[in-house]
Design a protein around this motif. Structure first.
Motif, PDB file in Angstrom:
ATOM      1  N   HIS A   1      43.454  45.077  44.352  1.00 24.39           N
ATOM      2  CA  HIS A   1      44.551  44.178  44.916  1.00 24.39           C
ATOM      3  C   HIS A   1      44.283  42.689  45.129  1.00 24.39           C
ATOM      4  O   HIS A   1      45.176  42.028  44.962  1.00 24.39           O
ATOM      5  N   ILE A   2      43.204  42.356  45.648  1.00 22.44           N
ATOM      6  CA  ILE A   2      42.920  40.780  45.456  1.00 22.44           C
ATOM      7  C   ILE A   2      43.030  40.236  44.064  1.00 22.44           C
ATOM      8  O   ILE A   2      43.654  39.297  43.905  1.00 22.44           O
ATOM      9  N   LYS A   3      42.282  40.814  43.275  1.00 22.49           N
ATOM     10  CA  LYS A   3      42.395  40.398  42.049  1.00 22.49           C
ATOM     11  C   LYS A   3      43.915  40.250  41.413  1.00 22.49           C
ATOM     12  O   LYS A   3      44.117  39.260  40.765  1.00 22.49           O
ATOM     13  N   SER A   4      44.784  41.148  41.561  1.00 27.97           N
ATOM     14  CA  SER A   4      45.881  41.226  41.360  1.00 27.97           C
ATOM     15  C   SER A   4      46.698  40.022  41.953  1.00 27.97           C
ATOM     16  O   SER A   4      47.623  39.243  41.105  1.00 27.97           O
ATOM     17  N   ALA A   5      46.618  39.638  43.051  1.00 30.70           N
ATOM     18  CA  ALA A   5      47.276  38.634  43.740  1.00 30.70           C
ATOM     19  C   ALA A   5      46.590  37.420  43.428  1.00 30.70           C
ATOM     20  O   ALA A   5      47.615  36.094  43.182  1.00 30.70           O
TER      21      ALA A   5
ATOM     22  N   ALA B   1      50.499  31.150  41.186  1.00 29.46           N
ATOM     23  CA  ALA B   1      50.485  30.124  40.225  1.00 29.46           C
ATOM     24  C   ALA B   1      49.419  29.086  40.240  1.00 29.46           C
ATOM     25  O   ALA B   1      49.471  27.981  40.817  1.00 29.46           O
ATOM     26  N   SER B   2      48.427  29.261  39.517  1.00 31.01           N
ATOM     27  CA  SER B   2      47.145  28.387  39.248  1.00 31.01           C
ATOM     28  C   SER B   2      46.620  28.434  37.901  1.00 31.01           C
ATOM     29  O   SER B   2      47.122  29.137  36.998  1.00 31.01           O
ATOM     30  N   LEU B   3      45.688  27.673  37.719  1.00 33.72           N
ATOM     31  CA  LEU B   3      45.023  27.759  36.145  1.00 33.72           C
ATOM     32  C   LEU B   3      44.616  29.125  35.708  1.00 33.72           C
ATOM     33  O   LEU B   3      44.303  29.279  34.580  1.00 33.72           O
ATOM     34  N   ARG B   4      44.332  29.793  36.515  1.00 32.56           N
ATOM     35  CA  ARG B   4      43.827  31.212  36.145  1.00 32.56           C
ATOM     36  C   ARG B   4      45.087  31.765  35.079  1.00 32.56           C
ATOM     37  O   ARG B   4      44.686  32.835  34.203  1.00 32.56           O
ATOM     38  N   ALA B   5      46.280  31.629  35.287  1.00 29.93           N
ATOM     39  CA  ALA B   5      47.198  31.993  34.433  1.00 29.93           C
ATOM     40  C   ALA B   5      46.959  31.716  33.112  1.00 29.93           C
ATOM     41  O   ALA B   5      47.486  32.415  32.118  1.00 29.93           O
ATOM     42  N   ILE B   6      46.446  30.491  32.861  1.00 32.08           N
ATOM     43  CA  ILE B   6      46.312  29.790  31.382  1.00 32.08           C
ATOM     44  C   ILE B   6      44.795  29.781  31.139  1.00 32.08           C
ATOM     45  O   ILE B   6      44.720  29.345  29.882  1.00 32.08           O
ATOM     46  N   ALA B   7      44.054  29.553  32.006  1.00 26.50           N
ATOM     47  CA  ALA B   7      42.684  29.014  31.524  1.00 26.50           C
ATOM     48  C   ALA B   7      41.948  30.398  30.999  1.00 26.50           C
ATOM     49  O   ALA B   7      42.246  31.481  31.047  1.00 26.50           O
TER      50      ALA B   7
ATOM     51  N   GLU C   1      43.124  48.162  55.618  1.00 30.19           N
ATOM     52  CA  GLU C   1      43.030  47.830  54.302  1.00 30.19           C
ATOM     53  C   GLU C   1      43.879  46.964  53.582  1.00 30.19           C
ATOM     54  O   GLU C   1      43.259  45.965  52.879  1.00 30.19           O
ATOM     55  N   ASN C   2      45.210  47.230  53.672  1.00 30.02           N
ATOM     56  CA  ASN C   2      46.219  46.320  52.755  1.00 30.02           C
ATOM     57  C   ASN C   2      46.459  45.077  53.590  1.00 30.02           C
ATOM     58  O   ASN C   2      46.437  44.037  52.967  1.00 30.02           O
ATOM     59  N   TRP C   3      46.220  45.140  54.781  1.00 28.34           N
ATOM     60  CA  TRP C   3      46.167  44.066  55.689  1.00 28.34           C
ATOM     61  C   TRP C   3      45.022  42.991  55.252  1.00 28.34           C
ATOM     62  O   TRP C   3      45.175  41.640  54.962  1.00 28.34           O
TER      63      TRP C   3
ATOM     64  N   LYS D   1      43.889  33.626  51.033  1.00 23.18           N
ATOM     65  CA  LYS D   1      43.273  32.542  51.350  1.00 23.18           C
ATOM     66  C   LYS D   1      42.216  32.094  49.994  1.00 23.18           C
ATOM     67  O   LYS D   1      42.563  30.841  49.618  1.00 23.18           O
ATOM     68  N   PHE D   2      41.953  33.273  49.203  1.00 22.65           N
ATOM     69  CA  PHE D   2      41.036  32.843  47.996  1.00 22.65           C
ATOM     70  C   PHE D   2      42.001  32.014  46.940  1.00 22.65           C
ATOM     71  O   PHE D   2      41.549  31.298  46.247  1.00 22.65           O
ATOM     72  N   ALA D   3      43.244  32.586  47.032  1.00 19.77           N
ATOM     73  CA  ALA D   3      44.148  32.013  45.840  1.00 19.77           C
ATOM     74  C   ALA D   3      44.258  30.456  46.161  1.00 19.77           C
ATOM     75  O   ALA D   3      44.425  29.618  45.245  1.00 19.77           O
ATOM     76  N   ARG D   4      44.755  30.368  47.310  1.00 21.05           N
ATOM     77  CA  ARG D   4      45.104  28.997  47.631  1.00 21.05           C
ATOM     78  C   ARG D   4      43.660  27.943  47.579  1.00 21.05           C
ATOM     79  O   ARG D   4      43.875  26.612  46.899  1.00 21.05           O
ATOM     80  N   SER D   5      42.454  28.412  47.751  1.00 20.68           N
ATOM     81  CA  SER D   5      41.456  27.763  47.746  1.00 20.68           C
ATOM     82  C   SER D   5      41.008  27.479  46.159  1.00 20.68           C
ATOM     83  O   SER D   5      40.672  26.202  45.828  1.00 20.68           O
TER      84      SER D   5
END
Length: 392
Positions: free
Chosen positions: A119-123, A128-134, A201-203, A211-215
């Protein structure tokens, strides 16, 4: 087949027709016995196939009650650890079937179960970060070393009568990407943990993912490399006409803090090498996109075009646009637009596991969940990225 013996009475001969009739009768009798045996065997085989089909259908039949599903053992044990701190279930999992590492002491935390980790990996990937194209690589070490050949070897023409001289050797640089620790520590009250209706678990997955995505998104763009990934905007920049390895070239708009025509964007596209343009993308934030999409060419056509189908990114000059909100706004001297093949130009190295530590003591009556992930990032090819600088 047995042939009956035909005996004649004294003084009489047996007719050949009678002999044939008797032999044929015996043959038909034995054939009927053989046929009955074959039919019986076929019937037995048919019964066996019918029983086998019934067993297969029963096994594949959907369960009518949702309560009939057995909970996955590691998921049940992980939920017990989150709610009450009970790690006995984690320790009792068989070694070959463990989905979490119980070889780590309880004070070191446990690996997140596969459902939460996915779930974390999918999020993260949908952010919208460089993960999408790097370029993303998975490593088990503390750093990732990348060898880059950024200088061409020499070559020359020769004939059979002329001695061939030594040519220039290629130049190979080693780029080391250290893995830094990314952490998040959400908290929840013990009362909510005791409430069985609360999906802990989902929460937990959604809070950590946010938090991880924004950082990460911020560090990949503007990270200073001190205990965090090094963002591509923090490298030295230079006018593209005087570009050299180790720096990122830029093209100026000609207007301080603004852009008047689409010519600088056209110049930016062709400042990138032809070998990179096929996989290139624009990167900018929403405010910059609002400014750029107003630009038109000499014939009055907009340079910006929206995606033709749902989920397809918008395009600028025919290239996809990634809206990354961590890019700077349009301002004097700001490098607000990046263009390049980030799959070759920027590399993200990460360890696949997410570790979680439950702390019920530091923030009573709340329970803290300390999650950590190791990730790093750096520019891997300085030729593959160009910037548009809003300056004269």
């Amino acid at each position: 087949m047995e042939h009956p013996e035909i005996k004649s009475r004294a003084g009489e001969d047996v007719s050949p027709a009678e002999d044939m009739k008797s032999a044929l009768s015996d043959f038909m009798s034995e054939f009927k016995t053989f046929s009955d045996g074959i039919d019986a065997r076929f019937q037995q085989q048919e019964d066996r196939m019918t029983k086998l089909d019934r067993k297969s259908l029963i096994a594949a039949r959907p369960v009518l009650s949702a309560g009939a599903h057995d909970e996955v053992p590691h998921q049940k044990a992980f939920a017990a650890y989150l709610r009450s701190g009970d790690d006995e279930g984690l320790r009792d999992l068989p070694l070959e079937g463990k989905a979490m590492s119980s070889t780590v002491a309880a004070d070191g935390g446990y690996l997140v179960d596969p459902q939460t980790s996915d779930h974390i990996k999918s999020a993260l990937n949908s952010t919208a970060s460089l993960r999408a194209i790097a370029s993303i690589v998975t490593v088990e070490a503390t750093s990732y070393d990348l060898l880059v050949d950024h200088a061409d070897m020499g070559a020359g023409w020769a004939n059979e009568d002329t001695a061939t001289g030594e040519t220039a050797a290629p130049q190979i640089d080693r780029i080391t990407i250290p893995l830094n620790e990314l952490s998040a520590m959400p908290k929840v009250s013990q009362r909510l943990l005791d409430d069985s209706a609360f999906d802990i678990e989902n929460w937990l997955a959604s809070r950590i993912a946010d938090k991880f995505a924004r950082s990460e998104a911020s560090a990949f763009v503007a990270g200073n490399g001190a205990d965090k990934p090094k963002g591509f905007l923090t490298y030295p920049v230079t006018p593209n006409a005087s570009w050299e390895w180790g720096k990122i070239g830029y093209v100026s708009t000609g207007v301080s803090g603004g852009i008047e025509t689409g010519d600088p964007i056209i110049e930016l596209v062709y400042a990138l090498g032809a070998e990179y343009r096929a996989g290139a993308s624009f990167v900018m934030n929403s405010k910059t996109a609002g400014t750029v999409r107003k630009l038109k060419d000499a014939d009055g056509r907009f340079l910006w075009s929206d995606g033709l189908s749902q989920g397809e990114p918008a395009r600028l000059m025919g290239y996809p646009v990634l809206i990354a909100e961590d890019m700077p706004d349009v301002a004097a001297g700001a490098n607000a637009i990046a263009f390049g093949d980030f799959a070759q130009g920027y590399t993200i190295a990460e360890r696949p596991d997410v570790r979680l530590l439950r702390d019920p003591f530091s923030a009573k009556p709340h329970v803290l969940f300390y999650a950590t992930k190791r990730v790093g990032g750096a520019v891997s090819d300085f030729k593959a990225i160009k910037l548009l600088k809003f300056a004269a």
